[in-house]
Design a protein around this motif. Structure first.
Motif, PDB file in Angstrom:
ATOM      1  N   THR A  81     -32.132   4.206 -14.798  1.00 28.82           N
ATOM      2  CA  THR A  81     -33.531   4.378 -14.415  1.00 28.82           C
ATOM      3  C   THR A  81     -33.575   4.679 -12.926  1.00 28.82           C
ATOM      4  O   THR A  81     -33.228   3.825 -12.102  1.00 28.82           O
ATOM      5  N   VAL A  82     -33.969   5.894 -12.583  1.00 28.74           N
ATOM      6  CA  VAL A  82     -34.058   6.317 -11.190  1.00 28.74           C
ATOM      7  C   VAL A  82     -35.511   6.193 -10.766  1.00 28.74           C
ATOM      8  O   VAL A  82     -36.390   6.861 -11.321  1.00 28.74           O
ATOM      9  N   THR A  93     -30.832  12.416  -7.287  1.00 31.92           N
ATOM     10  CA  THR A  93     -30.169  11.309  -7.974  1.00 31.92           C
ATOM     11  C   THR A  93     -30.148  11.549  -9.474  1.00 31.92           C
ATOM     12  O   THR A  93     -29.132  11.310 -10.136  1.00 31.92           O
ATOM     13  N   ALA A  94     -31.250  12.033 -10.026  1.00 30.75           N
ATOM     14  CA  ALA A  94     -31.303  12.327 -11.459  1.00 30.75           C
ATOM     15  C   ALA A  94     -30.290  13.406 -11.837  1.00 30.75           C
ATOM     16  O   ALA A  94     -29.636  13.330 -12.880  1.00 30.75           O
ATOM     17  N   VAL A 104     -31.212   9.927 -18.170  1.00 26.09           N
ATOM     18  CA  VAL A 104     -32.000   9.574 -16.997  1.00 26.09           C
ATOM     19  C   VAL A 104     -33.415   9.188 -17.415  1.00 26.09           C
ATOM     20  O   VAL A 104     -34.081   9.927 -18.146  1.00 26.09           O
ATOM     21  N   LEU A 106     -36.604   8.811 -15.462  1.00 26.06           N
ATOM     22  CA  LEU A 106     -37.080   9.168 -14.132  1.00 26.06           C
ATOM     23  C   LEU A 106     -38.484   8.604 -13.929  1.00 26.06           C
ATOM     24  O   LEU A 106     -39.409   8.919 -14.699  1.00 26.06           O
ATOM     25  N   THR A 125     -42.739  15.471  -9.563  1.00 22.56           N
ATOM     26  CA  THR A 125     -41.574  14.860 -10.214  1.00 22.56           C
ATOM     27  C   THR A 125     -41.425  15.385 -11.635  1.00 22.56           C
ATOM     28  O   THR A 125     -40.316  15.689 -12.093  1.00 22.56           O
ATOM     29  N   ALA A 129     -38.320  17.197 -13.432  1.00 14.13           N
ATOM     30  CA  ALA A 129     -37.721  16.636 -14.645  1.00 14.13           C
ATOM     31  C   ALA A 129     -37.666  17.675 -15.760  1.00 14.13           C
ATOM     32  O   ALA A 129     -36.687  17.746 -16.516  1.00 14.13           O
ATOM     33  N   VAL A 139     -33.196  13.577 -20.325  1.00 13.43           N
ATOM     34  CA  VAL A 139     -34.098  12.962 -19.360  1.00 13.43           C
ATOM     35  C   VAL A 139     -35.413  12.566 -20.019  1.00 13.43           C
ATOM     36  O   VAL A 139     -35.943  13.289 -20.858  1.00 13.43           O
TER      37      VAL A 139
END
Length: 382
Positions: A81-82, A93-94, A104, A106, A125, A129, A139
């Motif tokens: 979990t970012v 980071t993802a 991921v 996110l 974001t 994603a 994701v």
């Protein structure tokens, strides 16, 4: 105010306050249920991206890559979990996690800002994603976390700490709070859906009333403590009544005797009023306590066949481990690793971390799950 202070002190105090003022999570409409099998499909850990309270503890690409490798290789996690603010940091980071074969989750978190800014941050974001998803990354998008606490205007208070105080003192209108919460959750879900075309969720505090028909996954931050295993099982089973996958988006314990009983209030053993943050008298460091708690809960989550769980958290860089108990801020940390600073008063760029007993407990549990023939050998579960 330090970014880490907002994210941890505020988050956990708010979770406890929300839990004390609401009785149940609202039901959603009908949905597809996954077939339940014993085992934990997604084995995760939370990883925060932040500016840090000091220049040396802020997000760093090289350190992040090292940490993500440790999460996959040493913890045997298959998801991460970012979370945090700063879209570039979130997506970098993802991307690294996806390249390491991790699923991921996110989750953008922008606190104490106008609604329009929070939604714009979410939209940006979500666009990133979606790009990752189209490139083949595994994701999910969480549209946010515990809005009662972090989003202005739902509960009275100019900042996160004032809202915590008002929640705990009862200085709010529950019906008005619920209307405003539902409205902002609805706007966030619509924003996420309009841009991101994979599964979406929301990191709810225990007790938040959420219309889960808006989401693909029921996602709960879980900091409960019970004396008996059966009580956990009874409580957790209620989250399955919507017929949707259940994700424990956060769970964990601080690192002192009795910490699991304090749940989301573990941070409160730190005295923030002096010239230097210290641990209040009477608290004894115990890595074993933290390890036993996370080990037990992973076992219960696996027994129930939950969709996934994410330990909070990999590291809390601004809470260093120090020889003297009074200054050992890692006692009040939910981190699986203990940061060591070269200087007692502020970290240098070469600060390090060491695994705690909880790190090894999670690695053993996740390693066993990884080797399960019904989960570990299925590529779709990696």
């Amino acid at each position: 105010m330090q970014t880490q202070g907002i994210s941890r002190r505020g988050l956990l105090a708010g979770a406890a306050a929300v839990g004390a003022t609401a009785t149940a999570i609202g039901s959603g409409g009908p949905a597809r249920a996954r077939s339940i099998a014993r085992g934990l499909q997604w084995r995760g850990v939370g990883y925060e991206i932040t500016d840090g309270g000091y220049p040396a503890t802020g997000w760093n690409a090289n350190r992040m890559r090292h940490d993500i490798r440790a999460i996959r290789r040493d913890l045997h996690a298959n998801s991460v979990t970012v979370f945090g603010d700063g879209v570039e940091r979130l997506l970098a980071t993802a991307t690294e996690a996806a390249e390491r074969g991790l699923r991921v989750w996110l989750q953008p978190r922008l606190a104490d800002r106008p609604h329009s800014e929070i939604l714009d941050h979410l939209a940006e974001t979500a666009r990133g994603a979606e790009r990752l998803r189209r490139e083949g990354a595994s994701v999910n998008l969480s549209v946010g976390c515990e809005f009662v606490l972090f989003v202005p205007g739902i509960v009275p208070g100019d900042d996160v700490f004032e809202r915590i105080e008002n929640l705990q003192s009862g200085n709010f209108d529950p019906e008005r709070m619920q209307r405003r919460l539902a409205a902002f959750i609805g706007r966030s879900a619509a924003m996420g859906r309009s841009t991101f075309h994979g599964p979406i969720s929301y990191g709810a505090a225990e007790g938040e009333v959420v219309d889960w028909s808006l989401f693909d996954i029921v996602s709960v931050n879980y900091y409960a403590f019970h004396q008996h295993r059966s009580a956990y099982v009874r409580q957790l089973r209620r989250y399955g009544r919507w017929g949707k996958p259940v994700m424990i988006s956060e769970f964990g314990s601080c690192t002192y005797r009795g910490a699991p009983k304090d749940g989301g209030m573990g941070w409160a053993i730190v005295d923030y009023d002096g010239t230097e943050e210290t641990i209040k008298p009477g608290y004894v460091r115990s890595e074993r306590t933290q390890a036993r708690y996370v080990d037990e809960l992973i076992g219960i989550f696996s027994e129930l066949g939950l969709y996934g769980a994410s330990v909070y958290s990999f590291a809390v860089p601004d809470a260093p481990h120090r020889p003297r108990r009074k200054y050992d801020l890692d006692i009040a940390s939910y981190g699986l690793v203990k940061p060591r600073w070269g200087d007692r008063h502020r970290p240098t760029a070469d600060w390090t971390w060491e695994p705690k007993e909880a790190f090894y407990a999670v690695a053993r549990r996740y390693g066993r799950e990884e080797r399960r023939p019904d989960f570990g050998s299925n590529p779709s579960n990696r």
